[in-house]
Design a protein around this motif. Structure first.
Motif, PDB file in Angstrom:
ATOM      1  N   LEU A 141       0.844  -1.188   0.000  1.00 36.03           N
ATOM      2  CA  LEU A 141       0.000   0.000   0.000  1.00 36.03           C
ATOM      3  C   LEU A 141       0.875   1.231   0.000  1.00 36.03           C
ATOM      4  N   ASN A 142       0.692   2.074  -1.007  1.00 32.66           N
ATOM      5  CA  ASN A 142       1.518   3.266  -1.140  1.00 32.66           C
ATOM      6  C   ASN A 142       0.648   4.509  -1.032  1.00 32.66           C
ATOM      7  N   PHE A 143       1.003   5.385  -0.089  1.00 38.12           N
ATOM      8  CA  PHE A 143       0.364   6.698   0.045  1.00 38.12           C
ATOM      9  C   PHE A 143       1.228   7.703  -0.702  1.00 38.12           C
ATOM     10  N   TRP A 144       0.595   8.506  -1.561  1.00 38.44           N
ATOM     11  CA  TRP A 144       1.343   9.416  -2.408  1.00 38.44           C
ATOM     12  C   TRP A 144       0.481  10.628  -2.750  1.00 38.44           C
ATOM     13  N   ALA A 145       1.051  11.588  -3.474  1.00 40.68           N
ATOM     14  CA  ALA A 145       0.322  12.757  -3.957  1.00 40.68           C
ATOM     15  C   ALA A 145       0.972  13.259  -5.240  1.00 40.68           C
ATOM     16  N   THR A 146       0.188  13.942  -6.052  1.00 46.70           N
ATOM     17  CA  THR A 146       0.692  14.435  -7.341  1.00 46.70           C
ATOM     18  C   THR A 146       1.784  15.490  -7.165  1.00 46.70           C
ATOM     19  N   TRP A 147       1.794  16.216  -6.056  1.00 43.62           N
ATOM     20  CA  TRP A 147       2.769  17.276  -5.825  1.00 43.62           C
ATOM     21  C   TRP A 147       4.066  16.758  -5.200  1.00 43.62           C
ATOM     22  N   CYS A 148       4.120  15.475  -4.882  1.00 47.73           N
ATOM     23  CA  CYS A 148       5.235  14.871  -4.154  1.00 47.73           C
ATOM     24  C   CYS A 148       6.348  14.448  -5.129  1.00 47.73           C
ATOM     25  N   ALA A 149       7.492  15.135  -5.060  1.00 49.44           N
ATOM     26  CA  ALA A 149       8.608  14.829  -5.963  1.00 49.44           C
ATOM     27  C   ALA A 149       9.142  13.397  -5.785  1.00 49.44           C
ATOM     28  N   PRO A 150       9.371  12.922  -4.560  1.00 47.26           N
ATOM     29  CA  PRO A 150       9.834  11.533  -4.420  1.00 47.26           C
ATOM     30  C   PRO A 150       8.818  10.516  -4.958  1.00 47.26           C
ATOM     31  N   CYS A 151       7.528  10.867  -4.881  1.00 48.01           N
ATOM     32  CA  CYS A 151       6.495   9.973  -5.421  1.00 48.01           C
ATOM     33  C   CYS A 151       6.667   9.820  -6.929  1.00 48.01           C
ATOM     34  N   ARG A 152       7.025  10.906  -7.582  1.00 46.11           N
ATOM     35  CA  ARG A 152       7.249  10.898  -9.029  1.00 46.11           C
ATOM     36  C   ARG A 152       8.382   9.946  -9.384  1.00 46.11           C
ATOM     37  N   GLU A 153       9.406   9.887  -8.539  1.00 49.20           N
ATOM     38  CA  GLU A 153      10.539   8.988  -8.767  1.00 49.20           C
ATOM     39  C   GLU A 153      10.157   7.529  -8.540  1.00 49.20           C
ATOM     40  N   GLU A 154       9.333   7.284  -7.538  1.00 48.59           N
ATOM     41  CA  GLU A 154       9.032   5.930  -7.101  1.00 48.59           C
ATOM     42  C   GLU A 154       7.900   5.261  -7.881  1.00 48.59           C
ATOM     43  N   MET A 155       6.952   6.036  -8.373  1.00 53.40           N
ATOM     44  CA  MET A 155       5.742   5.467  -8.972  1.00 53.40           C
ATOM     45  C   MET A 155       6.015   4.516 -10.151  1.00 53.40           C
ATOM     46  N   PRO A 156       6.945   4.803 -11.058  1.00 52.59           N
ATOM     47  CA  PRO A 156       7.213   3.836 -12.136  1.00 52.59           C
ATOM     48  C   PRO A 156       7.696   2.472 -11.618  1.00 52.59           C
ATOM     49  N   ALA A 157       8.498   2.460 -10.538  1.00 52.18           N
ATOM     50  CA  ALA A 157       8.961   1.189  -9.970  1.00 52.18           C
ATOM     51  C   ALA A 157       7.789   0.412  -9.374  1.00 52.18           C
ATOM     52  N   LEU A 158       6.852   1.112  -8.729  1.00 48.16           N
ATOM     53  CA  LEU A 158       5.656   0.454  -8.200  1.00 48.16           C
ATOM     54  C   LEU A 158       4.839  -0.157  -9.331  1.00 48.16           C
ATOM     55  N   ASP A 159       4.735   0.569 -10.437  1.00 47.42           N
ATOM     56  CA  ASP A 159       3.998   0.075 -11.604  1.00 47.42           C
ATOM     57  C   ASP A 159       4.661  -1.177 -12.173  1.00 47.42           C
ATOM     58  N   ARG A 160       5.990  -1.161 -12.276  1.00 50.23           N
ATOM     59  CA  ARG A 160       6.706  -2.342 -12.780  1.00 50.23           C
ATOM     60  C   ARG A 160       6.546  -3.533 -11.831  1.00 50.23           C
ATOM     61  N   LEU A 161       6.563  -3.277 -10.519  1.00 45.00           N
ATOM     62  CA  LEU A 161       6.365  -4.351  -9.544  1.00 45.00           C
ATOM     63  C   LEU A 161       4.980  -4.972  -9.711  1.00 45.00           C
ATOM     64  N   GLN A 162       3.963  -4.132  -9.861  1.00 41.56           N
ATOM     65  CA  GLN A 162       2.607  -4.655 -10.070  1.00 41.56           C
ATOM     66  C   GLN A 162       2.533  -5.461 -11.358  1.00 41.56           C
ATOM     67  N   THR A 163       3.147  -4.974 -12.405  1.00 38.29           N
ATOM     68  CA  THR A 163       3.133  -5.683 -13.689  1.00 38.29           C
ATOM     69  C   THR A 163       3.785  -7.056 -13.561  1.00 38.29           C
ATOM     70  N   GLU A 164       4.902  -7.115 -12.846  1.00 40.28           N
ATOM     71  CA  GLU A 164       5.645  -8.369 -12.733  1.00 40.28           C
ATOM     72  C   GLU A 164       5.051  -9.350 -11.720  1.00 40.28           C
ATOM     73  N   LEU A 165       4.637  -8.870 -10.551  1.00 37.41           N
ATOM     74  CA  LEU A 165       4.236  -9.784  -9.479  1.00 37.41           C
ATOM     75  C   LEU A 165       2.751  -9.717  -9.116  1.00 37.41           C
ATOM     76  N   GLY A 166       2.045  -8.706  -9.595  1.00 35.01           N
ATOM     77  CA  GLY A 166       0.635  -8.555  -9.232  1.00 35.01           C
ATOM     78  C   GLY A 166      -0.207  -9.712  -9.732  1.00 35.01           C
ATOM     79  N   GLY A 167      -1.225 -10.079  -8.947  1.00 32.88           N
ATOM     80  CA  GLY A 167      -2.099 -11.188  -9.325  1.00 32.88           C
ATOM     81  C   GLY A 167      -2.973 -11.603  -8.167  1.00 32.88           C
TER      82      GLY A 167
END
Length: 182
Positions: free
Chosen positions: A70-96
């Motif tokens: 579970l990831n809490f984030w916001a559109t104005w959050c700079a570190p969130c911008r860095e991390e969100m693509p990795a979360l997306d790749r993790l979901q793509t690879e392991l989500g199910g």
């Protein structure tokens, strides 16, 4: 014959014990997830409602039976911008059926801004979930962003990570695999 049966039985029980072992939190820290904080005892997650992009209501209990990152984030959050693509790749690879990345935009985050944010950083698989009054975030003690919470199948927080991380790293994927093992 009896000796073979005993050996086979010992191997089966040994294998099951290995799968049932606790995750190797130190290996995860050593592998780059240095800010991982493990709960001494699992803690029930928030029961507050949040919404999806269409206004449908949800609670974290909707994911009970799965391991959730579970990831809490916001559109104005700079570190969130860095991390969100990795979360997306993790979901793509392991989500199910056993695991899912759940992202909740907390605070003021218009759906249109989230759509733009996702398009800009290349997110394709993560859900758009909203906690505009920060009820879930407050109930879970989130005071900064991003915060990522690992939730077990029973709906309990088992660990938390403060700040952005490489969630598609080998250390993170190994940790998720350990958490989803039977």
């Amino acid at each position: 014959m009896l000796r073979s049966a005993l050996l086979y039985t010992a191997l089966v029980f040994g294998a099951n014990t290995a799968f049932a072992a606790d995750p190797d939190w130190q290996a995860a820290r050593d592998g780059g997830l240095v800010k991982m904080v493990v709960a001494e005892t699992p803690v029930p997650v928030a029961t507050a409602e949040f919404t999806d992009r269409d206004g449908g209501t949800h609670t974290l209990a909707d994911w009970q039976g799965k391991v959730v990152l579970l990831n809490f984030w916001a559109t104005w959050c700079a570190p969130c911008r860095e991390e969100m693509p990795a979360l997306d790749r993790l979901q793509t690879e392991l989500g199910g059926d056993d695991f899912e990345v759940v992202t909740i935009a907390t605070g003021r985050n218009a759906v249109e801004r989230i759509d733009d944010f996702f398009a800009e950083v290349g997110v394709e698989t993560l859900p758009i979930l909203l906690d505009p009054r920060q009820q879930v975030a407050r109930e879970m003690g989130v005071v900064g962003l991003p915060v990522t919470v690992l939730i077990d199948r029973d709906g309990n927080e088992v660990a938390r990570y403060l700040g952005d991380a490489e969630w598609d790293s080998d250390a993170a994927k190994t940790l998720i695999t350990q958490l989803t093992a039977p």
